[in-house]
Design an enzyme around this catalytic site. Structure first.
Site, PDB file in Angstrom:
ATOM      1  N   CYS A  42       3.136   0.239   0.017  1.00  0.00           N
ATOM      2  CA  CYS A  42       4.344   0.832  -0.563  1.00  0.00           C
ATOM      3  C   CYS A  42       4.846   1.982   0.305  1.00  0.00           C
ATOM      4  CB  CYS A  42       4.062   1.405  -1.945  1.00  0.00           C
ATOM      5  SG  CYS A  42       3.482   0.215  -3.152  1.00  0.00           S
ATOM      6  N   ASP A  43       3.969   2.939   0.520  1.00  0.00           N
ATOM      7  CA  ASP A  43       4.384   4.231   1.052  1.00  0.00           C
ATOM      8  C   ASP A  43       4.179   4.383   2.558  1.00  0.00           C
ATOM      9  OD1 ASP A  43       5.057   4.951  -1.543  1.00  0.00           O
ATOM     10  OD2 ASP A  43       3.054   5.714  -1.975  1.00  0.00           O
ATOM     11  N   CYS A  47      -1.251   3.394  -2.410  1.00  0.00           N
ATOM     12  CA  CYS A  47      -0.590   2.116  -2.111  1.00  0.00           C
ATOM     13  C   CYS A  47      -0.021   2.166  -0.703  1.00  0.00           C
ATOM     14  CB  CYS A  47       0.514   1.817  -3.129  1.00  0.00           C
ATOM     15  SG  CYS A  47       1.280   0.189  -2.892  1.00  0.00           S
TER      16      CYS A  47
END
Ligand SMILES: Cc1cc2nc3c(=O)[nH]c(=O)nc-3n(C[C@H](O)[C@H](O)[C@H](O)COP(=O)(O)OP(=O)(O)OC[C@H]3O[C@@H](n4cnc5c(N)ncnc54)[C@H](O)[C@@H]3O)c2cc1C
Lengths: 305, 78
Positions: free
Chosen positions: A136-137, A133
């Site tokens: 996200c990261d 992701c």
């Protein structure tokens, strides 16, 4: 025994549930999560009725609509169908929680999931530098070197995000880059990006967290190691068709083969959405296919009576 | 019983939103740290929880990386 079990609560499964409820079919909807792939999608600009909507918000609206029919559709989340078999008068589904559900007809709408690399270190360092992701990261790797694995649009988009925040980005693809030309031009022009095409990943290395990656040139067989703190894996999606592969026909991509009416080769077993061979993997398509499958299942159940 | 639940997040992360919604819906109080802006929290997440993924949810001796509702339910005893 239920009249209908729908497996998967993405756009296809949830739409099927609403159509089933409106036909007053006694329905069970079981799913691993609610929402499916759109949950990871930041902006959707091609689902009719909304010029822009975030994926999770759209899926919340889908869920609210399903929950309008509590007496017709029972919803069970956090369960994966592990196998499906034919029994007298219908089907039996076993879940990973050890539960067994039975119904006269089944709609399989389990969509797709990110493909794994299957290399050493991938599992060990998940959440410790390995991620699926990027949105996200990505920010956690500001100022570090990172590797983005893949050559399609999702990999290019991840690379595009990372060239803005990382120190250096390695884009590593097994094939030549296959994404949209405009994205390829934008990304490969960046001064802090190096592209390795026709390269395979041999290993993700580290101690406690990712520290590097070992790659090999497919042609010259030359190996090299890159110092990276993050590995973003964006190598496409595979269909969640394992649970029914024993009783239906899959195509060479692992997708369930259905006809125009969402029928698999097995009477009473229907499939809809990204898990099928229907071309174009889009929310509006999956929703439409879910509607078709539910109506077809209803017709099938009528005939049984 | 009150336990200290910490959740480390990034702004773009959909799973972080889902995790927070889940905690909220279950009346679990938590402290949120945006690790993009809060460098100290980012280091804490990395070093104390040895995690490089969001959401990272920490309580008692548990460190959960990612949002897995079933697992979170179990560990929180819900
Ligand atoms: C990053 C990204 C961006 C995208 N952007 C867009 C866009 O802008 N517009 C657009 O139209 N489309 C977009 N798509 C495509 C779109 O998300 C899919 O076509 C759509 O979600 C397919 O719906 P589905 O219901 O068939 O499957 P999915 O959305 O994959 O849902 C499958 C459901 O089944 C569940 N499940 C899986 N296996 C099992 C099992 N064994 N047992 C029980 N449950 C199971 C899952 O938990 C999930 O709830 C995007 C996809 C991605 C990945």
């Amino acid at each position: 025994m239920y009249e209908l079990i729908i497996v998967g609560a993405g756009p296809a499964g949830m739409t099927a549930a609403v159509y089933a409820a409106r036909k007053r079919l006694n329905t069970l909807l079981i799913s691993d999560d609610v929402g499916g792939q759109p949950i990871t999608t930041v902006g959707i600009e091609n689902y009719m009725g909304y010029q822009f909507i975030e994926g999770p918000e759209l899926m919340q609206k889908f869920e609210e609509q399903v929950r309008q029919f509590p007496s017709d559709v029972k919803v069970q989340v956090g369960q994966k169908a592990e196998s499906l078999s034919r029994i007298d008068g219908g089907f039996e589904i076993k879940t990973d929680k050890g539960e067994i559900h039975r119904a006269k007809a089944v709609i399989f709408a389990t969509g797709k999931r990110p493909r794994k690399l299957n290399v050493l270190g991938e599992k060990e360092f998940l959440g410790r530098g390995v991620t699926y992701c990027a949105i996200c990261d990505g920010p956690l790797f500001a100022g570090e070197n990172v590797a983005v694995i893949g050559g399609g649009n999702s990999a290019l988009e991840a690379a595009e995000d990372m060239i803005r925040i990382a120190q250096h980005v390695y884009l590593i693809s097994l094939t030549p880059l296959t994404g949209d030309r405009i994205l390829i031009d934008k990304v490969t022009g960046a001064s802090n990006l190096t592209v390795f095409v026709d390269h395979e990943i041999l290993e993700i290395k580290g101690k406690g967290r990712v520290e590097g990656i070992k790659i090999r040139d497919l042609k010259s067989k030359q190996q090299r190691e890159l110092d990276v703190g993050g590995v973003f894996i964006e190598i496409g999606l595979i269909p969640n068709s394992e649970a029914i592969k024993a009783i239906t026909t899959l195509n060479r991509f692992g997708e369930v083969e259905v006809n125009y009416a969402n029928e698999t080769g097995v009477p009473g077993l229907f499939a809809a959405g990204d898990v099928t061979n229907v071309p174009e993997k889009q929310i509006v398509v999956a929703a439409g296919e879910g509607a078709k499958a539910a109506l077809q299942a209803h017709r099938y159940l009528q005939r049984l009576k | 019983m009150t336990r200290e639940v910490k959740i480390y997040t990034t702004p773009g992360c959909p799973y972080c939103k889902m995790a927070k919604k889940f905690l909220g819906d279950n009346d679990i109080k938590y402290q949120e740290f945006n690790v993009v802006e809060d460098k100290a929290a980012r280091d804490e997440m990395r070093n104390k929880c040895s995690s490089l993924g969001v959401p990272t949810i920490c309580f008692d001796d548990e460190v959960l990386v990612g949002f897995d509702e079933a697992q979170l339910r179990e560990k929180l005893g819900l």
